[in-house]
Write a protein that holds these residues in place. Structure first.
Motif, PDB file in Angstrom:
ATOM      1  N   PHE A   1      28.304  49.117  38.478  1.00 33.64           N
ATOM      2  CA  PHE A   1      27.905  48.930  39.876  1.00 33.64           C
ATOM      3  C   PHE A   1      27.288  47.544  40.084  1.00 33.64           C
ATOM      4  CE2 PHE A   1      27.441  53.757  39.784  1.00 33.64           C
ATOM      5  CZ  PHE A   1      28.694  53.959  40.370  1.00 33.64           C
ATOM      6  N   PHE A   2      26.621  47.020  39.041  1.00 27.37           N
ATOM      7  CA  PHE A   2      26.100  45.653  39.131  1.00 27.37           C
ATOM      8  C   PHE A   2      27.261  44.654  39.211  1.00 27.37           C
ATOM      9  CE2 PHE A   2      22.518  47.955  37.394  1.00 27.37           C
ATOM     10  CZ  PHE A   2      21.418  47.350  37.989  1.00 27.37           C
TER      11      PHE A   2
ATOM     12  N   GLY B   1      37.732  39.139  44.891  1.00 29.35           N
ATOM     13  CA  GLY B   1      36.424  39.753  45.082  1.00 29.35           C
ATOM     14  C   GLY B   1      36.514  41.167  45.632  1.00 29.35           C
ATOM     15  N   ILE B   2      37.393  41.383  46.608  1.00 32.18           N
ATOM     16  CA  ILE B   2      37.558  42.732  47.167  1.00 32.18           C
ATOM     17  C   ILE B   2      38.091  43.688  46.098  1.00 32.18           C
ATOM     18  CG2 ILE B   2      38.872  44.100  48.833  1.00 32.18           C
ATOM     19  CD1 ILE B   2      38.798  41.647  50.690  1.00 32.18           C
ATOM     20  N   SER B   3      39.086  43.228  45.338  1.00 31.18           N
ATOM     21  CA  SER B   3      39.639  44.059  44.268  1.00 31.18           C
ATOM     22  C   SER B   3      38.582  44.378  43.219  1.00 31.18           C
ATOM     23  CB  SER B   3      40.836  43.357  43.620  1.00 31.18           C
ATOM     24  OG  SER B   3      41.849  43.104  44.579  1.00 31.18           O
ATOM     25  N   GLY B   4      37.714  43.405  42.928  1.00 33.07           N
ATOM     26  CA  GLY B   4      36.647  43.628  41.963  1.00 33.07           C
ATOM     27  C   GLY B   4      35.666  44.677  42.434  1.00 33.07           C
ATOM     28  N   MET B   5      35.297  44.635  43.720  1.00 27.30           N
ATOM     29  CA  MET B   5      34.386  45.661  44.248  1.00 27.30           C
ATOM     30  C   MET B   5      34.978  47.058  44.073  1.00 27.30           C
ATOM     31  SD  MET B   5      32.824  44.082  47.776  1.00 27.30           S
ATOM     32  CE  MET B   5      32.053  45.667  48.108  1.00 27.30           C
ATOM     33  N   ILE B   6      36.275  47.184  44.373  1.00 26.58           N
ATOM     34  CA  ILE B   6      36.935  48.491  44.226  1.00 26.58           C
ATOM     35  C   ILE B   6      37.009  48.893  42.758  1.00 26.58           C
ATOM     36  CG2 ILE B   6      39.097  49.741  44.568  1.00 26.58           C
ATOM     37  CD1 ILE B   6      39.602  47.873  46.991  1.00 26.58           C
ATOM     38  N   ARG B   7      37.443  47.962  41.929  1.00 24.40           N
ATOM     39  CA  ARG B   7      37.657  48.277  40.510  1.00 24.40           C
ATOM     40  C   ARG B   7      36.375  48.701  39.823  1.00 24.40           C
ATOM     41  NH1 ARG B   7      39.857  44.002  35.877  1.00 24.40           N
ATOM     42  NH2 ARG B   7      40.300  45.565  34.259  1.00 24.40           N
ATOM     43  N   TRP B   8      35.297  47.932  40.013  1.00 20.45           N
ATOM     44  CA  TRP B   8      34.073  48.223  39.263  1.00 20.45           C
ATOM     45  C   TRP B   8      33.339  49.425  39.839  1.00 20.45           C
ATOM     46  CZ3 TRP B   8      35.904  46.035  35.532  1.00 20.45           C
ATOM     47  CH2 TRP B   8      36.349  44.712  35.518  1.00 20.45           C
ATOM     48  N   THR B   9      33.482  49.676  41.140  1.00 21.10           N
ATOM     49  CA  THR B   9      32.874  50.883  41.714  1.00 21.10           C
ATOM     50  C   THR B   9      33.533  52.133  41.127  1.00 21.10           C
ATOM     51  OG1 THR B   9      32.345  49.743  43.791  1.00 21.10           O
ATOM     52  CG2 THR B   9      32.424  52.142  43.837  1.00 21.10           C
ATOM     53  N   VAL B  10      34.851  52.127  41.031  1.00 22.52           N
ATOM     54  CA  VAL B  10      35.565  53.267  40.444  1.00 22.52           C
ATOM     55  C   VAL B  10      35.209  53.408  38.964  1.00 22.52           C
ATOM     56  CG1 VAL B  10      37.840  54.210  39.880  1.00 22.52           C
ATOM     57  CG2 VAL B  10      37.441  53.154  42.115  1.00 22.52           C
TER      58      VAL B  10
ATOM     59  N   SER C   1      28.159  41.947  42.035  1.00 26.93           N
ATOM     60  CA  SER C   1      28.480  40.533  41.793  1.00 26.93           C
ATOM     61  C   SER C   1      29.649  40.092  42.669  1.00 26.93           C
ATOM     62  CB  SER C   1      28.808  40.331  40.312  1.00 26.93           C
ATOM     63  OG  SER C   1      29.185  38.995  40.053  1.00 26.93           O
ATOM     64  N   CYS C   2      30.666  40.932  42.782  1.00 26.68           N
ATOM     65  CA  CYS C   2      31.823  40.620  43.632  1.00 26.68           C
ATOM     66  C   CYS C   2      31.430  40.609  45.102  1.00 26.68           C
ATOM     67  CB  CYS C   2      32.942  41.628  43.391  1.00 26.68           C
ATOM     68  SG  CYS C   2      33.726  41.471  41.766  1.00 26.68           S
ATOM     69  N   ALA C   3      30.532  41.532  45.500  1.00 31.71           N
ATOM     70  CA  ALA C   3      30.068  41.557  46.884  1.00 31.71           C
ATOM     71  C   ALA C   3      29.324  40.267  47.227  1.00 31.71           C
ATOM     72  CB  ALA C   3      29.166  42.771  47.110  1.00 31.71           C
ATOM     73  N   MET C   4      28.518  39.768  46.288  1.00 29.76           N
ATOM     74  CA  MET C   4      27.817  38.500  46.502  1.00 29.76           C
ATOM     75  C   MET C   4      28.824  37.365  46.654  1.00 29.76           C
ATOM     76  SD  MET C   4      24.613  38.737  43.829  1.00 29.76           S
ATOM     77  CE  MET C   4      24.243  36.998  44.107  1.00 29.76           C
ATOM     78  N   ALA C   5      29.875  37.384  45.837  1.00 30.69           N
ATOM     79  CA  ALA C   5      30.897  36.346  45.931  1.00 30.69           C
ATOM     80  C   ALA C   5      31.552  36.346  47.306  1.00 30.69           C
ATOM     81  CB  ALA C   5      31.947  36.545  44.836  1.00 30.69           C
ATOM     82  N   LEU C   6      31.808  37.531  47.849  1.00 37.50           N
ATOM     83  CA  LEU C   6      32.433  37.621  49.167  1.00 37.50           C
ATOM     84  C   LEU C   6      31.508  37.080  50.259  1.00 37.50           C
ATOM     85  CD1 LEU C   6      34.099  41.146  48.921  1.00 37.50           C
ATOM     86  CD2 LEU C   6      35.224  38.919  48.823  1.00 37.50           C
ATOM     87  N   LEU C   7      30.230  37.335  50.144  1.00 40.63           N
ATOM     88  CA  LEU C   7      29.279  36.784  51.110  1.00 40.63           C
ATOM     89  C   LEU C   7      29.241  35.265  51.022  1.00 40.63           C
ATOM     90  CD1 LEU C   7      26.306  39.319  50.761  1.00 40.63           C
ATOM     91  CD2 LEU C   7      27.886  39.089  52.691  1.00 40.63           C
ATOM     92  N   ILE C   8      29.269  34.753  49.796  1.00 38.09           N
ATOM     93  CA  ILE C   8      29.237  33.306  49.595  1.00 38.09           C
ATOM     94  C   ILE C   8      30.492  32.657  50.160  1.00 38.09           C
ATOM     95  CG2 ILE C   8      29.308  31.514  47.806  1.00 38.09           C
ATOM     96  CD1 ILE C   8      27.498  33.378  46.131  1.00 38.09           C
TER      97      ILE C   8
END
Length: 388
Positions: free
Chosen positions: A363-364, A277-286, A368-375
């Motif tokens: 960014f969406f 999830g953390i890697s996804g947030m970085i990857r998709w933001t970039v 999605s990855c940020a939501m996964a991390l919260l969950i």
């Protein structure tokens, strides 16, 4: 875990060809099957419907098929039966004509082929509970075969008409049937707990939260799968470079699978999912910033984490948290909900998101990855046992 023996080595040799054959089909079908469907006169909308048949079949039928595998306590037998039926049904493509006939065959095969990964993964992971079987190193042969199928399939088609595409795929389905015959069988004694396994799993909040978190991370790849190539072309990136970017992600995935046993030895299943999830947030933001090729080459390396690490975390979660007599059902629900319903929904909406926000749609996916991390924070507080 007992020490690795020669018997474990030969057992691994029997397991690896299954993944090679299964992902050879994917490697041939993903790039070339739409070409054959177009050759048969199907419109773009009809091709999309045909290609979506296995995804929607997975949602409904994979839990049913994996429940039967748990009920009878077998894993190899359903794979042999499904591969034989798939091979027989595929031959109908040589005689069918028109959208409705082709869709009927695609749906019939989709009901079966969509469950192969779930049952096959569960067979390997079940053996791994008592034998020294390294699932990632066995699974990597699927990724290698995918690359080989895409590359050599293109070479074989270079001077042939699209009519040769079903010939290649028919041969791949024959290989899958033979490889299923090579698989060892596992015998799992049914229990009262296992007989109601599907109901128990669906009533377990921690398990449902796990499915949602894993699905949000895997589903975050939807924009890349649906519009990644299109946007790269709009950036003026050459087809050769685009091909390299796609291949690079799978190659890193293979490397990670090869060394996962040592790299992630100290990681818990939840920590692997969080890492994805953390890697996804970085990857998709970039990716949402339309980076140039040098940055793309670097960021595509994260595919080995956003997909592979999260997937391995899910496999470990099922192995460590779910009793063996209901593990196939758990695998089926992961395939149906996380990889089917959530991923399929992501792909369905990805076109609308890209049309409305262009590259900002990534960014969406970061969200999605940020939501996964919260969950995942809920799973951190969940009891060690799922109390199934």
């Amino acid at each position: 875990m007992p020490p690795f023996t020669s018997n474990d080595f030969f057992l691994s040799i029997r397991l690896a060809p299954f993944y090679a054959a299964l992902f050879l089909i994917v490697g041939l079908q993903l790039p070339f099957w739409p070409v054959w469907l177009s050759f048969k006169g199907l419109s773009a909308e009809e091709i999309g419907i045909v290609l979506s048949a296995p995804v929607w079949s997975k949602i409904l039928f994979t839990p049913m098929i994996t429940s039967l595998a748990d009920y009878f306590g077998r894993r190899r037998a359903p794979l042999v039966i499904m591969s034989a039926l798939s091979l027989a049904l595929f031959q109908l493509y040589f005689v069918v004509d028109g959208f409705l006939q082709i869709f009927a065959v695609a749906l019939s095969i989709g009901i079966l082929i969509s469950s192969f990964s779930a049952v096959g993964d569960n067979l390997v992971l079940t053996l791994g509970r008592t034998r020294n079987i390294d699932y990632p190193r066995i699974r990597l042969w699927g990724s290698i075969s995918f690359i080989g199928g895409s590359f050599f399939g293109g070479l074989l088609l270079a001077e042939r008409t699209p009519d040769f595409i079903p010939v290649m795929l028919s041969a791949a389905f024959q290989l899958l049937f033979l490889c299923c015959l090579l698989l060892p069988e596992v015998h799992i004694s049914p229990s009262e707990q296992g007989k109601k396994g599907l109901r128990r799993l669906l009533k377990s909040p921690p398990f449902l939260v796990f499915l949602l978190a894993a699905g949000l991370i895997q589903g975050s790849h939807a924009i890349l799968y649906a519009a990644g190539t299109l946007h790269w072309q709009k950036q003026g990136i050459s087809d050769a470079t685009i091909g390299f970017l796609w291949a690079e992600g799978v190659i890193v995935e293979i490397i990670l699978f090869a060394f996962a046993k040592h790299l992630f030895k100290s990681f818990s299943p939840l920590q692997l999912i969080v890492l994805g999830g953390i890697s996804g947030m970085i990857r998709w933001t970039v990716m949402g910033l339309s980076p140039d090729v040098p940055v793309l080459i670097f960021i595509q390396m994260l595919h080995g984490v956003t997909f592979a690490a999260a997937h391995l975390g899910a496999m470990r979660f099922i192995t460590e948290k779910i009793p063996v007599e209901m593990s196939a059902r758990a695998q089926g629900l992961y395939s149906a909900i996380s990889l089917g319903l959530i991923m399929g929904g992501g792909l369905f909406f990805s076109g609308y998101l890209y049309e409305s926000f262009s590259v900002g749609a990534y960014f969406f996916m970061a969200g999605s990855c940020a939501m996964a991390l919260l969950i995942c924070q809920y799973l951190r507080r969940a009891p060690e046992s799922l109390q199934l």
